[in-house]
Write an enzyme that holds these catalytic residues in place. Sequence first.
Site, PDB file in Angstrom:
ATOM      1  N   PHE A 141       0.861  -1.182   0.000  1.00  0.00           N
ATOM      2  CA  PHE A 141       0.000   0.000   0.000  1.00  0.00           C
ATOM      3  C   PHE A 141       0.893   1.226   0.000  1.00  0.00           C
ATOM      4  CE2 PHE A 141      -2.352   3.554   1.662  1.00  0.00           C
ATOM      5  CZ  PHE A 141      -3.525   3.476   0.939  1.00  0.00           C
ATOM      6  N   ASP A 226       9.703   2.937   1.494  1.00  0.00           N
ATOM      7  CA  ASP A 226       8.505   3.703   1.851  1.00  0.00           C
ATOM      8  C   ASP A 226       8.328   3.591   3.363  1.00  0.00           C
ATOM      9  OD1 ASP A 226       5.973   4.631   2.456  1.00  0.00           O
ATOM     10  OD2 ASP A 226       5.009   3.735   0.711  1.00  0.00           O
ATOM     11  N   LYS A 255       3.211  11.457   6.692  1.00  0.00           N
ATOM     12  CA  LYS A 255       2.416  11.274   7.907  1.00  0.00           C
ATOM     13  C   LYS A 255       3.008  11.990   9.115  1.00  0.00           C
ATOM     14  CE  LYS A 255       0.034   7.107   6.372  1.00  0.00           C
ATOM     15  NZ  LYS A 255      -1.200   7.790   5.974  1.00  0.00           N
TER      16      LYS A 255
END
Length: 401
Positions: A141, A226, A255
Amino acid sequence: MSTTENAIASAEAHSAHNYHPLPVVVASAEGAWMTDVEGRRYLDMLAGYSALNFGHGNRRLIDAAKAQLERVTLTSRAFYHDRFAEFCTELAALCCMETVLPMNTGAEAVETAVKTARKWGYRVKGVPDGMAKIIVASDNFHGRTTTIVSFSTDPEARADFGPYTPGFEIVPYGDLTAMREAMTENTVAVLIEPIQGEAGVLVPPAGYLPGVRELTRERNVLFIADEIQSGLGRTGKTFALDHEGVVPDMYVLGKALGGGVVPVSAVVSSADVLGVFRPGEHGSTFGGNPLACAVALEVVAMLRTGEYQQRAAELGDHLHRELGLLTGGGAVEAVRGRGLWAGVDIAPALGTGREISEKLMEQGVLVKDTHGSTIRIAPPLVISKEDLDWGLDRLRTVLSA
């Protein structure tokens, strides 16, 4: 209708149904706690998928934002501003890298990494134009843009959004042999999550990440990590790769970098890699804006103390010990994760992950389900041990009901 029901009905009537939220309407929050429009308090055990690593309303971050709000919030990259150089310098140092390309959202940063890898492949590695390949892992994801869902294996993320962007090879996560076999002279990068969050907090086999590093170095391929969810303290280290002593060619961050205050993301790499861009080839109106830089600078300063990484490590050990005690009794089939991050597989007989999440909400604890019977637990790193134990007690109550 209650205040909550009215708010939800209004939202459902006037917003696209791209999310399926739990039926709670948050009105305020502080630290690890949120309060809804009815005045009910909930322990946040999700932390915005790691965007709230430092908790809600963290005073240092709010003060940094307020101070910058009084000065200048946006210039666009048409001009320099006085927070930009410091932000890039400090973030590069935290990553032990040289160069930063700031963006806003995690998906933007992943898109930036993809563009960087392709351009590096053509200009540096010598891959023929239009032939660059990037290897990714199944169950990944990385975001929801058209290009990113093109290499997703999740039908919900991918279905009905074609035609898809070519140039990606998907191999099983954790399978180094499959990755080696997928590599060709046109492979420019491997893009993976050191821990797969959306897939259920999947930790790869020991030795896999060092093996990826060795393989990519051997084949002149960029290793792109990531760390949007796993990075910046979540796992008990600054980066999840730190647990195995691995340094990639490129970090993709987001984030927590915005401190739960503003969206901030970045690609961080060497000057040689990010140096492939020339003016006008890539950009973002809000990327690296003064407000974002001010908040992210404070995030970097907080991480440089090591306090939050240590806290995540210590509380994470406690979390996994307690969750481990739940396995073997028929209610929990498996627990995975690292630091203050766990995926808990609930026995299907007890209900779906969504049903367990709703029952926990009734007990005053907010988590989120994924992939059927799995719930994710990822509280803010500032949570107290007492509050963490309180939340775990509520989980035991739900599982034993």
